[in-house]
Design a protein around this motif. Structure first.
Motif, short mmCIF file in Angstrom:
data_model
loop_
_atom_site.label_atom_id
_atom_site.label_comp_id
_atom_site.label_asym_id
_atom_site.label_seq_id
_atom_site.Cartn_x
_atom_site.Cartn_y
_atom_site.Cartn_z
N ASP A 173 1.01 -1.32 -0.02
CA ASP A 173 -0.15 -0.09 -0.06
C ASP A 173 0.87 1.23 -0.01
OD1 ASP A 173 0.93 -0.18 2.73
OD2 ASP A 173 -1.23 0.12 3.38
N SER A 174 2.20 1.20 0.02
CA SER A 174 2.88 2.43 -0.21
C SER A 174 3.14 2.81 -1.55
CB SER A 174 4.22 2.14 0.49
OG SER A 174 5.04 1.11 0.01
N ILE A 175 2.63 2.14 -2.36
CA ILE A 175 2.96 2.58 -3.63
C ILE A 175 1.33 2.71 -4.32
CG2 ILE A 175 3.44 2.15 -6.28
CD1 ILE A 175 5.88 2.16 -4.19
N GLU A 176 0.97 4.09 -4.66
CA GLU A 176 -0.24 4.35 -5.35
C GLU A 176 -0.20 3.64 -6.50
OE1 GLU A 176 -0.85 8.75 -5.56
OE2 GLU A 176 -0.71 8.67 -3.44
N ASP A 177 -1.30 2.92 -7.08
CA ASP A 177 -1.50 2.17 -8.27
C ASP A 177 -2.91 2.13 -8.35
OD1 ASP A 177 -1.34 0.70 -10.52
OD2 ASP A 177 -1.07 -1.44 -9.33
N PRO A 178 -3.59 3.48 -8.95
CA PRO A 178 -5.00 3.32 -9.06
C PRO A 178 -5.57 2.53 -10.37
CG PRO A 178 -4.17 5.51 -9.55
CD PRO A 178 -3.00 4.62 -9.01
N LYS B 193 -0.22 3.63 -23.85
CA LYS B 193 -1.45 4.03 -23.44
C LYS B 193 -1.12 3.99 -21.68
CE LYS B 193 -3.78 1.36 -26.89
NZ LYS B 193 -4.46 -0.06 -26.91
N GLN B 194 0.00 3.59 -21.37
CA GLN B 194 0.33 3.54 -19.77
C GLN B 194 1.60 4.39 -19.17
OE1 GLN B 194 -1.76 2.30 -17.89
NE2 GLN B 194 -3.04 1.18 -19.29
N VAL B 195 1.87 5.21 -20.12
CA VAL B 195 3.32 5.97 -19.61
C VAL B 195 2.92 6.75 -18.59
CG1 VAL B 195 4.66 7.90 -20.38
CG2 VAL B 195 4.04 6.03 -22.02
N ALA B 196 2.07 7.61 -18.21
CA ALA B 196 1.90 8.43 -17.16
C ALA B 196 1.74 7.35 -15.87
CB ALA B 196 0.59 9.37 -17.21
N PRO B 197 0.89 6.59 -15.84
CA PRO B 197 0.90 5.61 -14.51
C PRO B 197 1.92 4.98 -14.44
CG PRO B 197 -0.89 5.01 -16.15
CD PRO B 197 -0.11 6.15 -16.92
N VAL B 198 2.74 4.33 -15.25
CA VAL B 198 4.11 3.56 -14.89
C VAL B 198 5.09 4.74 -14.48
CG1 VAL B 198 6.05 2.69 -16.23
CG2 VAL B 198 3.66 1.93 -16.91
N GLN B 199 4.99 5.96 -15.04
CA GLN B 199 6.08 6.77 -14.64
C GLN B 199 5.78 7.16 -12.83
OE1 GLN B 199 5.96 9.93 -17.71
NE2 GLN B 199 8.07 9.50 -18.01
N HIS B 200 4.45 7.30 -12.67
CA HIS B 200 4.02 7.55 -11.20
C HIS B 200 4.57 6.46 -10.25
CE1 HIS B 200 1.57 8.99 -8.04
NE2 HIS B 200 0.99 7.88 -8.05
N ILE B 201 4.36 5.22 -10.81
CA ILE B 201 4.71 4.16 -9.95
C ILE B 201 6.24 3.94 -9.82
CG2 ILE B 201 4.99 1.67 -10.22
CD1 ILE B 201 2.18 1.31 -11.48
N VAL B 202 6.97 4.42 -10.82
CA VAL B 202 8.52 4.19 -10.96
C VAL B 202 8.88 5.17 -9.88
CG1 VAL B 202 10.52 4.83 -12.19
CG2 VAL B 202 9.03 3.19 -13.08
N ARG B 203 8.33 6.45 -9.99
CA ARG B 203 8.90 7.48 -8.98
C ARG B 203 8.79 7.32 -7.76
NH1 ARG B 203 7.16 11.12 -13.32
NH2 ARG B 203 4.93 11.01 -12.48
N GLN B 204 7.51 6.74 -7.44
CA GLN B 204 7.39 6.21 -6.15
C GLN B 204 8.11 5.06 -5.63
OE1 GLN B 204 3.19 5.73 -4.97
NE2 GLN B 204 2.96 5.81 -7.03
#
Length: 136
Positions: A85-90, A114-125
């Protein structure tokens, strides 16, 4: 922190250039997305695939499994764990493989774009949980 790109970045580009055209575009798109996620991400070929690091290696592409392209996220050589739960993955892209690793699967051509923004969000976290490389 300044940008730290691997001296073997050319070999990553060479590796990708040698892939089948079916995979090449998605692998390059994923590579660019990861590198653009944070300034201090470096890359090299490790474990016979593009691999990315900050203090330690934290992500490696998997190109030879049942799924055409996967990004395996891990915490480096030091054995540690990360709370799911420490990684936001909506969009629920992460499949947890253990307490220290997860993967994102790209099952069809064009799926990375199609998933660039959510992948980058996950990687940053994710990189905030990667242990710093030991001095020495």
């Amino acid at each position: 922190m300044g940008s730290r790109k691997s001296p073997s970045a050319g070999s990553v580009a060479d590796y990708i250039a040698g892939l089948s055209p079916r995979l090449r575009g998605d692998v390059e798109a994923l590579r660019c997305a990861i590198l653009a996620s944070a300034d201090d991400i470096g890359e090299e070929i490790k474990w016979n695939a593009p691999s990315f690091y900050t203090g330690e290696h934290f992500a490696t592409m998997r190109l030879n499994g049942k799924v055409p392209l996967q990004l395996i996220l891990h915490l480096g050589a030091k054995k540690s764990s990360i709370a799911h739960d420490s990684i936001e993955d909506p969009q629920r892209l992460l499949q947890w493989l253990g307490p220290d690793r997860a993967c994102i699967s790209f099952r069809s051509p064009g799926a990375v774009a199609k998933q660039v923004a959510p992948v980058q969000h996950i990687v940053r976290q994710w990189v905030h949980h990667v242990p710093a490389r030991a001095a020495g």
